[in-house]
Design an enzyme around this catalytic site. Structure first.
Site, mmCIF file in Angstrom:
data_model
loop_
_atom_site.group_PDB
_atom_site.id
_atom_site.type_symbol
_atom_site.label_atom_id
_atom_site.label_comp_id
_atom_site.label_asym_id
_atom_site.label_seq_id
_atom_site.Cartn_x
_atom_site.Cartn_y
_atom_site.Cartn_z
ATOM 1 C CE LYS A 1 -1.983 -1.255 3.896
ATOM 2 N NZ LYS A 1 -1.248 -2.516 4.127
ATOM 3 N NE ARG B 1 -4.943 -1.174 9.479
ATOM 4 C CZ ARG B 1 -3.780 -0.702 9.071
ATOM 5 N NH1 ARG B 1 -3.702 0.310 8.256
ATOM 6 N NH2 ARG B 1 -2.687 -1.278 9.447
ATOM 7 N NE ARG C 1 6.304 -0.181 9.883
ATOM 8 C CZ ARG C 1 5.196 -0.106 9.156
ATOM 9 N NH1 ARG C 1 5.200 0.579 8.012
ATOM 10 N NH2 ARG C 1 4.103 -0.702 9.540
ATOM 11 N NE ARG D 1 2.003 -4.700 11.091
ATOM 12 C CZ ARG D 1 3.064 -4.528 10.297
ATOM 13 N NH1 ARG D 1 4.240 -5.021 10.629
ATOM 14 N NH2 ARG D 1 2.935 -3.858 9.175
HETATM 15 P P1 AP5 Z 1 4.924 -1.569 1.785
HETATM 16 O O1 AP5 Z 1 4.546 -0.772 0.597
HETATM 17 O O2 AP5 Z 1 5.707 -0.919 2.854
HETATM 18 O O3 AP5 Z 1 3.645 -2.320 2.368
HETATM 19 P P2 AP5 Z 1 2.379 -1.764 3.143
HETATM 20 O O4 AP5 Z 1 1.172 -2.436 2.593
HETATM 21 O O5 AP5 Z 1 2.382 -0.275 3.156
HETATM 22 O O6 AP5 Z 1 2.721 -2.373 4.564
HETATM 23 P P3 AP5 Z 1 2.545 -1.783 6.019
HETATM 24 O O7 AP5 Z 1 3.258 -2.752 6.904
HETATM 25 O O8 AP5 Z 1 2.971 -0.351 6.111
HETATM 26 O O9 AP5 Z 1 1.021 -1.892 6.199
HETATM 27 P P4 AP5 Z 1 0.227 -1.945 7.491
HETATM 28 O O10 AP5 Z 1 -1.154 -1.726 7.023
HETATM 29 O O11 AP5 Z 1 0.435 -3.160 8.320
HETATM 30 O O12 AP5 Z 1 0.901 -0.771 8.355
HETATM 31 P P5 AP5 Z 1 0.522 0.744 8.609
HETATM 32 O O13 AP5 Z 1 1.765 1.509 8.459
HETATM 33 O O14 AP5 Z 1 -0.678 1.175 7.843
HETATM 34 O O15 AP5 Z 1 5.729 -2.861 1.233
HETATM 35 C C1 AP5 Z 1 6.265 -3.815 2.116
HETATM 36 C C2 AP5 Z 1 7.624 -4.292 1.576
HETATM 37 O O16 AP5 Z 1 7.433 -4.971 0.352
HETATM 38 C C3 AP5 Z 1 8.616 -3.154 1.278
HETATM 39 O O17 AP5 Z 1 9.905 -3.601 1.582
HETATM 40 C C4 AP5 Z 1 8.474 -2.913 -0.238
HETATM 41 O O18 AP5 Z 1 9.664 -2.423 -0.817
HETATM 42 C C5 AP5 Z 1 8.122 -4.311 -0.717
HETATM 43 N N1 AP5 Z 1 7.208 -4.335 -1.863
HETATM 44 C C6 AP5 Z 1 6.085 -3.586 -2.023
HETATM 45 N N2 AP5 Z 1 5.470 -3.910 -3.171
HETATM 46 C C7 AP5 Z 1 6.209 -4.904 -3.725
HETATM 47 C C8 AP5 Z 1 6.064 -5.686 -4.929
HETATM 48 N N3 AP5 Z 1 5.018 -5.516 -5.760
HETATM 49 N N4 AP5 Z 1 6.998 -6.632 -5.185
HETATM 50 C C9 AP5 Z 1 8.045 -6.838 -4.315
HETATM 51 N N5 AP5 Z 1 8.225 -6.123 -3.181
HETATM 52 C C10 AP5 Z 1 7.306 -5.174 -2.887
HETATM 53 O O19 AP5 Z 1 0.093 0.676 10.138
HETATM 54 C C11 AP5 Z 1 1.009 0.327 11.149
HETATM 55 C C12 AP5 Z 1 0.267 0.274 12.478
HETATM 56 O O20 AP5 Z 1 -0.287 1.572 12.762
HETATM 57 C C13 AP5 Z 1 -0.932 -0.673 12.534
HETATM 58 O O21 AP5 Z 1 -0.529 -1.998 12.851
HETATM 59 C C14 AP5 Z 1 -1.783 -0.033 13.626
HETATM 60 O O22 AP5 Z 1 -1.267 -0.320 14.899
HETATM 61 C C15 AP5 Z 1 -1.589 1.446 13.359
HETATM 62 N N6 AP5 Z 1 -2.594 1.957 12.416
HETATM 63 C C16 AP5 Z 1 -2.397 2.377 11.144
HETATM 64 N N7 AP5 Z 1 -3.552 2.761 10.584
HETATM 65 C C17 AP5 Z 1 -4.503 2.585 11.538
HETATM 66 C C18 AP5 Z 1 -5.902 2.767 11.568
HETATM 67 N N8 AP5 Z 1 -6.581 3.225 10.497
HETATM 68 N N9 AP5 Z 1 -6.545 2.469 12.705
HETATM 69 C C19 AP5 Z 1 -5.910 2.014 13.797
HETATM 70 N N10 AP5 Z 1 -4.588 1.793 13.832
HETATM 71 C C20 AP5 Z 1 -3.885 2.075 12.717
#
Ligand code: AP5
Length: 226
Positions: A17, A97, A169, A180
């Protein structure tokens, strides 16, 4: 209802994402709002919100809906006031979410006479989640995201732009990734089903390489706009 472009990026942890969000937002001239990034910034700055949210993030749980939704409401309102969202177009990464957040979000949008155009669901397998997240490294200065195999830095463990050492991270430890993923299946998947019933979901195969995923998302949103 105004004819704005309001899209949501949804998918398992590590689905890609964040990787796609900036490019998609640039392409469609949307204001990008990532709850994960905003929460991490607050944690980094040790704000009251950040200190509260950290307890949840470190354990792989969702931060409380009231905190996140009021934060989002403020960001949307200030963007509209400052006119920094072209035509009030928004791309949300990682929000809403779950059904609880979504209910409050729909109320906010309705008050602003806005509605969601498309929910972009990036679908990947569970084993890919682990592979992606255990190999993810981020720049602590500019937040640029790398992958040790698919998108490595040019020099060993240094950000290409800032030249500072990359970090892992806190929530990319195996036991937190597992939690998660459980939270995602329990709370976020029902939200995908909710939007599927409303014919708003554009499902994208997230296992392809990042450039192909971007092309698929852009063509999916273009279809939804028609
Ligand atoms: P990346 O693009 O970083 O993946 P992502 O989907 O953004 O992963 P996140 O871990 O950031 O998502 P998440 O939803 O768990 O965390 P968030 O930050 O929102 O890609 C991952 C890896 O793969 C990278 O190394 C990249 O280079 C690689 N990659 C990407 N695409 C690729 C491809 N096509 N091919 C190969 N490699 C690829 O949230 C974190 C925490 O914050 C949550 O757990 C929660 O505690 C809190 N939080 C966030 N939002 C909320 C909410 N709305 N409500 C409550 N708590 C929240």
């Amino acid at each position: 209802m105004k004819n704005n472009l309001i899209c949501v990026l949804i998918g398992a942890p590590g689905a890609g994402k964040g990787t796609q969000a900036k490019n998609v937002a640039n392409h469609f001239k949307c204001k990008l709002i990532s709850t994960g990034d905003i929460l991490r910034e607050n944690v980094e700055n040790k704000t009251v919100l950040g200190l509260e949210a950290k307890k949840y993030i470190d354990n792989g749980n969702l931060a409380p809906a009231q905190i996140v939704v009021s934060m989002i409401k403020n960001v949307i309102k200030s963007s509209i006031e400052k006119k920094d969202a072209s035509d009030n177009n928004f791309l949300f990464d990682g929000f809403p979410r779950d059904l609880e957040q979504n209910k409050l979000f729909e109320q906010i949008l309705a008050q602003l006479n806005l509605s969601i155009k498309a929910v972009i669901y990036i679908n990947i397998e569970d084993d890919v989640v682990y592979e992606r997240l255990t190999n993810r490294r981020v720049c602590p200065k500019c937040n640029r995201v790398y992958h040790l195999k698919f998108n490595p830095p040019k020099f060993d463990n240094l950000c290409d732009d800032c030249k500072v050492a990359l970090i892992t991270r806190e929530d990319d430890k195996i036991d937190v990734i597992k939690k998660r993923l459980e939270v995602y299946k329990q709370l976020t998947e029902p939200l995908i089903e909710y939007y599927r019933k409303k014919n708003k979901v554009i499902e994208i195969n997230g296992n392809k390489d990042a450039e192909e995923v971007l092309k698929d998302i852009i063509s999916g949103i273009n279809c939804a706009k028609q």
